[in-house]
Design an enzyme around this catalytic site. Structure first.
Site, PDB file in Angstrom:
ATOM      1  N   ARG A 131      62.820 -13.301  -4.205  1.00  0.00           N
ATOM      2  CA  ARG A 131      62.194 -13.638  -5.595  1.00  0.00           C
ATOM      3  C   ARG A 131      61.172 -14.627  -5.512  1.00  0.00           C
ATOM      4  NH1 ARG A 131      67.852 -13.322  -6.506  1.00  0.00           N
ATOM      5  NH2 ARG A 131      68.695 -11.339  -7.370  1.00  0.00           N
ATOM      6  N   LYS A 144      70.195 -16.722  -7.232  1.00  0.00           N
ATOM      7  CA  LYS A 144      70.542 -17.113  -8.840  1.00  0.00           C
ATOM      8  C   LYS A 144      72.124 -17.492  -8.626  1.00  0.00           C
ATOM      9  CE  LYS A 144      67.875 -13.700 -11.233  1.00  0.00           C
ATOM     10  NZ  LYS A 144      67.883 -12.517 -12.195  1.00  0.00           N
ATOM     11  N   HIS A 162      57.310  -9.855  -7.818  1.00  0.00           N
ATOM     12  CA  HIS A 162      58.408  -8.865  -8.114  1.00  0.00           C
ATOM     13  C   HIS A 162      57.935  -7.414  -7.654  1.00  0.00           C
ATOM     14  CE1 HIS A 162      62.363  -9.873  -9.490  1.00  0.00           C
ATOM     15  NE2 HIS A 162      62.416  -8.513  -9.984  1.00  0.00           N
ATOM     16  N   ARG A 205      58.643  -7.501  -4.119  1.00  0.00           N
ATOM     17  CA  ARG A 205      60.105  -7.140  -3.901  1.00  0.00           C
ATOM     18  C   ARG A 205      60.766  -5.692  -4.293  1.00  0.00           C
ATOM     19  NH1 ARG A 205      65.198  -9.992  -4.508  1.00  0.00           N
ATOM     20  NH2 ARG A 205      66.426  -9.086  -6.380  1.00  0.00           N
ATOM     21  N   HIS A 240      71.624  -9.070  -5.034  1.00  0.00           N
ATOM     22  CA  HIS A 240      72.077  -8.365  -6.348  1.00  0.00           C
ATOM     23  C   HIS A 240      73.469  -8.598  -6.653  1.00  0.00           C
ATOM     24  CE1 HIS A 240      68.585  -5.343  -7.062  1.00  0.00           C
ATOM     25  NE2 HIS A 240      68.116  -6.524  -7.671  1.00  0.00           N
ATOM     26  N   TYR A 276      66.460   2.022  -7.786  1.00  0.00           N
ATOM     27  CA  TYR A 276      65.455   2.384  -6.683  1.00  0.00           C
ATOM     28  C   TYR A 276      65.799   3.775  -6.095  1.00  0.00           C
ATOM     29  CZ  TYR A 276      64.428  -2.758  -6.592  1.00  0.00           C
ATOM     30  OH  TYR A 276      64.170  -4.128  -6.931  1.00  0.00           O
TER      31      TYR A 276
END
Length: 294
Positions: A146, A170, A240, A243, A266, A275
Site C-alpha cells: 500500500r 494496517k 492502489h 497493487r 489482507h 480478484y
C-alpha cells in the site's frame, strides 16, 4: 468526552493508523454537528430514527453510497464501544442498515503495458529523480504494498541477503514480502545514488523528494499518475491500481489465493477473493475472442 475516549481506544488498544483515526474523527464530528443542530441531543441519547435522518441528509447532499456506508460503519463501532463501556444501554445502530453498494471490480493495468513502461529506456534516465520514480513504480508492482506502507519503509527494512522487504501494514501487522532479484538490484542502486546526493536533511525514510525531504502521499501519487499516463488511458492511475495489478498478475499465473492474501496483508480471504472476478472476466474475454462458437 465520549468521542475522545473512543479515539483514544482506537489509537492505543486497536492500534489504528493516524490516517484511519482521522477519518473516524471526521465522521463523528460531522454526525455530532448534524445531531446537535437538528435535534439538540448529545450523542449518548441518539436513537435509530436520528441515524436514519442523518442517512437521508447525506443522500440529499449527494454523498455517495460508499461514503455513507463508511460513516455508518464508524457510528456502529462508536456505539459498540459505548455499549461495552456501559455508557449506553442499547446501540441505535441495531435497526440501521447501510445502503447497498454495487460491487466494483478492482481496476488494474495489463502486464504488457507495465512491461512497456518499465523495460523501455524512453521514460527513465540515470538522474536521481528518475531512478527514484522508476523504483516507486517497480516496488508497487513488484510487492503489492500500500501507499502508506511504501512511505513508512526504511532502508533497514530491506534484506538484500534473502531478497525480502519487511512491511508494517494496517493495525501494525508486520509481514515479509519476497522481491525479485531485479527489484533487489534496483533498490541497491537507488540507495547508493541517494547516498551520493549528500542531502542536508537526512531522513530515515527510503523514498525521498528531490531535495531529500521525506516523501508524502500526494508526491508519490503524482509520480505514479504521471508515468501510468504514458501507457494507460483508463481514469484510475493510482498506487492502489498497481497493487491490484500485482494481485491480478499473481492470480492469472496460478498463485494460491491464500498466498496472495498473505502477500497483500489482507485480514480475511474475502478481501482477496474479489480478484478472482477479474480472472473470470479475463477468461470470458479470451473465450469470446478465440472460440468459434463464442
Amino acid at each position: 468526552m465520549t468521542v475522545e475516549q473512543f479515539l483514544t481506544y482506537l489509537q492505543h488498544e486497536k492500534r489504528y493508523s493516524s490516517h484511519t483515526i482521522q477519518s473516524y474523527q471526521t465522521d463523528l464530528i460531522q454526525f455530532e454537528d448534524f445531531i446537535r443542530k437538528t435535534f439538540d441531543l448529545p450523542l449518548v441519547e441518539v436513537k435509530h430514527v436520528h441515524v436514519r435522518d442523518f442517512m437521508v441528509y447525506m443522500m440529499d447532499n449527494k454523498v455517495g453510497e460508499n461514503s455513507v456506508g463508511r460513516k455508518l460503519s464508524t457510528l456502529r463501532s462508536f456505539y459498540k464501544f459505548l455499549l461495552r463501556q456501559n455508557i449506553i444501554s442499547a446501540s441505535p445502530m441495531t435497526l440501521v442498515k447501510a445502503p447497498k453498494v454495487p460491487k466494483k471490480l478492482p481496476v488494474f493495468i495489463d502486464d504488457a503495458k507495465l512491461d512497456l513502461l518499465l523495460d523501455s529506456d524512453e521514460f527513465f534516465d540515470d538522474s536521481f529523480p528518475s531512478v527514484r520514480d522508476k523504483l516507486i513504480i517497480e516496488t508497487f508492482f513488484g510487492t503489492g504494498m500500500r501507499l502508506a506502507e511504501l512511505l513508512s519503509l526504511k532502508e533497514g527494512d530491506i534484506n538484500f541477503y534473502d531478497s525480502t522487504i519487511r512491511v508494517m501494514g494496517k493495525r501494525s501487522k508486520e509481514r515479509v514480502i519476497p522481491i525479485s532479484k531485479i527489484l533487489a538490484e534496483q533498490l541497491k542502486d537507488y540507495v547508493k545514488l541517494k547516498t551520493l546526493q549528500n542531502f542536508d536533511n537526512k531522513t530515515g525514510g527510503l523514498i525521498v523528494t528531490n531535495k531529500g525531504d521525506e516523501a508524502y502521499p500526494a508526491f508519490v501519487r503524482s509520480i505514479v499518475q504521471r508515468y501510468l499516463t504514458y501507457v494507460s488511458t483508463q481514469d484510475k492511475k493510482s498506487p492502489h491500481v498497481l497493487r491490484h495489478s500485482y494481485a491480478t498478475s499473481l492470480l492469472n499465473r496460478g498463485a494460491d489465493l491464500n498466498a496472495i492474501k498473505e502477500l497483500l496483508g489482507h485480514a480475511s480471504l474475502a478481501a482477496t477473493q474479489v480478484y478472482t472476478h477479474n480472472s473470470v472476466e479475463r477468461l470470458k474475454t479470451i473465450y469470446k475472442q478465440a472460440h468459434p462458437k463464442a
